[in-house]
Design a protein around this motif. Structure first.
Motif, PDB file in Angstrom:
ATOM      1  N   GLU A   1      37.250  52.000  35.963  1.00  0.00           N
ATOM      2  CA  GLU A   1      36.613  53.180  35.374  1.00  0.00           C
ATOM      3  C   GLU A   1      35.277  53.447  36.068  1.00  0.00           C
ATOM      4  OE1 GLU A   1      35.366  52.548  31.394  1.00  0.00           O
ATOM      5  OE2 GLU A   1      34.728  54.627  31.079  1.00  0.00           O
ATOM      6  N   VAL A   2      35.109  54.685  36.480  1.00  0.00           N
ATOM      7  CA  VAL A   2      33.850  55.075  37.121  1.00  0.00           C
ATOM      8  C   VAL A   2      32.724  55.068  36.092  1.00  0.00           C
ATOM      9  CG1 VAL A   2      32.613  56.959  38.263  1.00  0.00           C
ATOM     10  CG2 VAL A   2      35.012  56.481  38.854  1.00  0.00           C
ATOM     11  N   GLN A   3      31.644  54.385  36.433  1.00  0.00           N
ATOM     12  CA  GLN A   3      30.463  54.376  35.568  1.00  0.00           C
ATOM     13  C   GLN A   3      29.213  54.629  36.395  1.00  0.00           C
ATOM     14  OE1 GLN A   3      30.296  50.831  33.031  1.00  0.00           O
ATOM     15  NE2 GLN A   3      31.134  52.094  31.395  1.00  0.00           N
ATOM     16  N   LEU A   4      28.353  55.482  35.866  1.00  0.00           N
ATOM     17  CA  LEU A   4      27.059  55.780  36.485  1.00  0.00           C
ATOM     18  C   LEU A   4      26.009  55.652  35.383  1.00  0.00           C
ATOM     19  CD1 LEU A   4      28.200  58.949  38.456  1.00  0.00           C
ATOM     20  CD2 LEU A   4      27.723  56.699  39.438  1.00  0.00           C
ATOM     21  N   VAL A   5      25.033  54.794  35.603  1.00  0.00           N
ATOM     22  CA  VAL A   5      24.020  54.537  34.585  1.00  0.00           C
ATOM     23  C   VAL A   5      22.637  54.762  35.177  1.00  0.00           C
ATOM     24  CG1 VAL A   5      23.055  52.879  32.965  1.00  0.00           C
ATOM     25  CG2 VAL A   5      25.526  52.868  33.441  1.00  0.00           C
ATOM     26  N   GLU A   6      21.963  55.807  34.676  1.00  0.00           N
ATOM     27  CA  GLU A   6      20.623  56.136  35.153  1.00  0.00           C
ATOM     28  C   GLU A   6      19.567  55.362  34.374  1.00  0.00           C
ATOM     29  OE1 GLU A   6      23.079  60.023  35.137  1.00  0.00           O
ATOM     30  OE2 GLU A   6      22.768  58.280  33.857  1.00  0.00           O
ATOM     31  N   SER A   7      18.436  55.135  35.034  1.00  0.00           N
ATOM     32  CA  SER A   7      17.298  54.488  34.384  1.00  0.00           C
ATOM     33  C   SER A   7      16.022  54.915  35.102  1.00  0.00           C
ATOM     34  CB  SER A   7      17.437  52.965  34.418  1.00  0.00           C
ATOM     35  OG  SER A   7      17.488  52.499  35.759  1.00  0.00           O
ATOM     36  N   GLY A   8      14.887  54.610  34.482  1.00  0.00           N
ATOM     37  CA  GLY A   8      13.604  54.881  35.123  1.00  0.00           C
ATOM     38  C   GLY A   8      12.855  56.085  34.592  1.00  0.00           C
ATOM     39  N   GLY A   9      13.478  56.847  33.692  1.00  0.00           N
ATOM     40  CA  GLY A   9      12.786  58.007  33.154  1.00  0.00           C
ATOM     41  C   GLY A   9      11.647  57.610  32.226  1.00  0.00           C
ATOM     42  N   GLY A  10      10.852  58.591  31.847  1.00  0.00           N
ATOM     43  CA  GLY A  10       9.739  58.328  30.950  1.00  0.00           C
ATOM     44  C   GLY A  10       8.708  59.424  30.998  1.00  0.00           C
ATOM     45  N   LEU A  11       7.559  59.137  30.381  1.00  0.00           N
ATOM     46  CA  LEU A  11       6.450  60.087  30.335  1.00  0.00           C
ATOM     47  C   LEU A  11       5.496  59.808  31.487  1.00  0.00           C
ATOM     48  CD1 LEU A  11       4.775  62.293  28.881  1.00  0.00           C
ATOM     49  CD2 LEU A  11       3.772  60.446  27.491  1.00  0.00           C
ATOM     50  N   VAL A  12       5.146  60.848  32.230  1.00  0.00           N
ATOM     51  CA  VAL A  12       4.228  60.708  33.358  1.00  0.00           C
ATOM     52  C   VAL A  12       3.290  61.900  33.381  1.00  0.00           C
ATOM     53  CG1 VAL A  12       5.852  61.806  34.953  1.00  0.00           C
ATOM     54  CG2 VAL A  12       4.082  60.287  35.852  1.00  0.00           C
ATOM     55  N   GLN A  13       2.073  61.681  33.834  1.00  0.00           N
ATOM     56  CA  GLN A  13       1.100  62.769  33.901  1.00  0.00           C
ATOM     57  C   GLN A  13       1.358  63.654  35.110  1.00  0.00           C
ATOM     58  OE1 GLN A  13      -2.818  60.965  33.840  1.00  0.00           O
ATOM     59  NE2 GLN A  13      -2.831  60.918  31.599  1.00  0.00           N
ATOM     60  N   PRO A  14       0.956  64.913  35.027  1.00  0.00           N
ATOM     61  CA  PRO A  14       1.073  65.796  36.201  1.00  0.00           C
ATOM     62  C   PRO A  14       0.396  65.168  37.412  1.00  0.00           C
ATOM     63  CG  PRO A  14       0.501  67.055  34.261  1.00  0.00           C
ATOM     64  CD  PRO A  14       0.415  65.612  33.857  1.00  0.00           C
ATOM     65  N   GLY A  15       1.073  65.268  38.553  1.00  0.00           N
ATOM     66  CA  GLY A  15       0.562  64.649  39.768  1.00  0.00           C
ATOM     67  C   GLY A  15       1.019  63.224  39.970  1.00  0.00           C
ATOM     68  N   GLY A  16       1.641  62.659  38.955  1.00  0.00           N
ATOM     69  CA  GLY A  16       2.075  61.268  39.026  1.00  0.00           C
ATOM     70  C   GLY A  16       3.417  61.099  39.720  1.00  0.00           C
ATOM     71  N   SER A  17       3.874  59.845  39.746  1.00  0.00           N
ATOM     72  CA  SER A  17       5.116  59.502  40.427  1.00  0.00           C
ATOM     73  C   SER A  17       6.042  58.731  39.489  1.00  0.00           C
ATOM     74  CB  SER A  17       4.825  58.644  41.663  1.00  0.00           C
ATOM     75  OG  SER A  17       4.046  59.340  42.602  1.00  0.00           O
ATOM     76  N   LEU A  18       7.325  58.799  39.817  1.00  0.00           N
ATOM     77  CA  LEU A  18       8.334  58.083  39.053  1.00  0.00           C
ATOM     78  C   LEU A  18       9.516  57.822  39.981  1.00  0.00           C
ATOM     79  CD1 LEU A  18       8.107  57.311  36.032  1.00  0.00           C
ATOM     80  CD2 LEU A  18       9.491  59.332  35.513  1.00  0.00           C
ATOM     81  N   ARG A  19      10.188  56.696  39.801  1.00  0.00           N
ATOM     82  CA  ARG A  19      11.379  56.398  40.587  1.00  0.00           C
ATOM     83  C   ARG A  19      12.567  56.215  39.662  1.00  0.00           C
ATOM     84  NH1 ARG A  19      13.457  51.062  43.777  1.00  0.00           N
ATOM     85  NH2 ARG A  19      14.338  52.057  45.638  1.00  0.00           N
ATOM     86  N   LEU A  20      13.568  57.066  39.843  1.00  0.00           N
ATOM     87  CA  LEU A  20      14.790  56.955  39.054  1.00  0.00           C
ATOM     88  C   LEU A  20      15.816  56.114  39.813  1.00  0.00           C
ATOM     89  CD1 LEU A  20      15.242  60.636  37.838  1.00  0.00           C
ATOM     90  CD2 LEU A  20      13.849  58.806  36.851  1.00  0.00           C
ATOM     91  N   SER A  21      16.629  55.408  39.053  1.00  0.00           N
ATOM     92  CA  SER A  21      17.711  54.615  39.638  1.00  0.00           C
ATOM     93  C   SER A  21      19.024  54.985  38.975  1.00  0.00           C
ATOM     94  CB  SER A  21      17.456  53.113  39.440  1.00  0.00           C
ATOM     95  OG  SER A  21      16.266  52.704  40.077  1.00  0.00           O
ATOM     96  N   CYS A  22      20.107  54.784  39.702  1.00  0.00           N
ATOM     97  CA  CYS A  22      21.453  55.015  39.172  1.00  0.00           C
ATOM     98  C   CYS A  22      22.334  53.867  39.644  1.00  0.00           C
ATOM     99  CB  CYS A  22      21.996  56.341  39.664  1.00  0.00           C
ATOM    100  SG  CYS A  22      23.748  56.610  39.295  1.00  0.00           S
ATOM    101  N   ALA A  23      22.845  53.089  38.707  1.00  0.00           N
ATOM    102  CA  ALA A  23      23.726  51.969  39.022  1.00  0.00           C
ATOM    103  C   ALA A  23      25.174  52.430  38.922  1.00  0.00           C
ATOM    104  CB  ALA A  23      23.471  50.824  38.058  1.00  0.00           C
ATOM    105  N   ALA A  24      25.912  52.254  39.993  1.00  0.00           N
ATOM    106  CA  ALA A  24      27.300  52.720  40.050  1.00  0.00           C
ATOM    107  C   ALA A  24      28.263  51.550  39.982  1.00  0.00           C
ATOM    108  CB  ALA A  24      27.532  53.498  41.337  1.00  0.00           C
ATOM    109  N   SER A  25      29.394  51.776  39.337  1.00  0.00           N
ATOM    110  CA  SER A  25      30.443  50.761  39.278  1.00  0.00           C
ATOM    111  C   SER A  25      31.785  51.431  39.071  1.00  0.00           C
ATOM    112  CB  SER A  25      30.169  49.764  38.138  1.00  0.00           C
ATOM    113  OG  SER A  25      30.146  50.431  36.900  1.00  0.00           O
ATOM    114  N   GLY A  26      32.858  50.682  39.358  1.00  0.00           N
ATOM    115  CA  GLY A  26      34.205  51.195  39.137  1.00  0.00           C
ATOM    116  C   GLY A  26      34.788  51.959  40.308  1.00  0.00           C
ATOM    117  N   PHE A  27      34.047  52.043  41.424  1.00  0.00           N
ATOM    118  CA  PHE A  27      34.553  52.704  42.623  1.00  0.00           C
ATOM    119  C   PHE A  27      33.790  52.178  43.832  1.00  0.00           C
ATOM    120  CE2 PHE A  27      31.036  55.698  43.474  1.00  0.00           C
ATOM    121  CZ  PHE A  27      30.360  55.654  42.273  1.00  0.00           C
ATOM    122  N   THR A  28      34.285  52.494  45.029  1.00  0.00           N
ATOM    123  CA  THR A  28      33.625  52.050  46.253  1.00  0.00           C
ATOM    124  C   THR A  28      32.486  52.993  46.572  1.00  0.00           C
ATOM    125  OG1 THR A  28      35.733  51.144  47.049  1.00  0.00           O
ATOM    126  CG2 THR A  28      33.955  51.399  48.666  1.00  0.00           C
TER     127      THR A  28
END
Lengths: 115, 111
Positions: free
Chosen positions: A1-28
């Protein structure tokens, strides 16, 4: 089964930075284009960026060019979105999605840009 | 990168059929058979209903069908049911910078 799980979101101030991640499984993972798609509160879907199977080509919507960087680690079956110089209008749920025209989607992660 | 054009809302009574249009250009919908349709319920992720214009993923009801003519793609829901009430989005490959473009969304209401 294809699964995609995002993480890394949140509250950030204008001008700031954030890194999102997506973990994939169930396929190549290394055999597929991957996308980031976002949805601002109460608004429609907006394609943000995509990346070729081997990471050799990357494309962005005009509004994020120069601020966001999409990348992937095929050894870790992971997709990333580095977001810099964030603005209030970047506030949205960010989805990771597989295939050039998205077929499989994750559940999304919320990014809020506010002071 | 202009969005595809969808009607803001479409409604129908249970059992009826409705059709949602998705109008693009010769650079996207008109040039590629890479149009998908998604259903989204409030607070949920989009769900794929149709891909490559008219193909239905496993598990999607055969009440949903897709077609294309020129620069316009269409999603038809037959035998409308209460559970079909949701937002529907179309999406097309553009060939421009290998990107995709979405429609603005159509709210389907079951009367």
């Amino acid at each position: 089964e294809v699964q995609l799980v995002e993480s890394g979101g949140g509250l950030v101030q204008p001008g700031g930075s954030l890194r999102l991640s997506c973990a994939a499984s169930g396929f190549t993972f290394s055999r597929y284009w991957m996308n980031w798609v976002r949805q601002a509160p109460g608004k429609g879907l907006e394609w943000v960026a995509n990346i070729k199977e081997d990471g050799s080509a990357k494309y962005y919507v005009d509004s994020v060019k120069g601020r966001f960087t999409i990348s992937r680690d095929n050894a870790k079956n992971s997709l990333y979105l580095q977001m810099n110089s964030l603005r209030a209008e970047d506030t949205a749920v960010y989805y990771c999605a597989r295939d050039v025209v998205p077929l499989f989607w994750g559940q999304g992660t919320l990014v809020t840009v506010s002071s | 990168q202009s969005a595809l054009t969808q009607p803001a809302s479409v409604s129908g009574s249970p059992g009826q059929s409705i059709t949602i249009s998705c109008t693009g250009t010769s650079s996207d919908v008109g040039s590629y058979n890479l149009v998908s349709w998604y259903q989204q319920h409030p607070g949920k992720a989009p769900k794929l209903m149709i891909y490559e214009v008219s193909k239905r993923p496993s598990g999607v009801s055969n009440r949903f069908s897709g077609s294309k003519s020129g620069n316009t793609a269409s999603l038809t829901i037959s035998g409308l049911q209460a559970e079909d009430e949701a937002e529907y989005y179309c999406c097309s490959y553009t060939g421009s910078s290998i990107s995709v473009v979405f429609g603005g969304g159509t709210k389907v209401t079951v009367l």
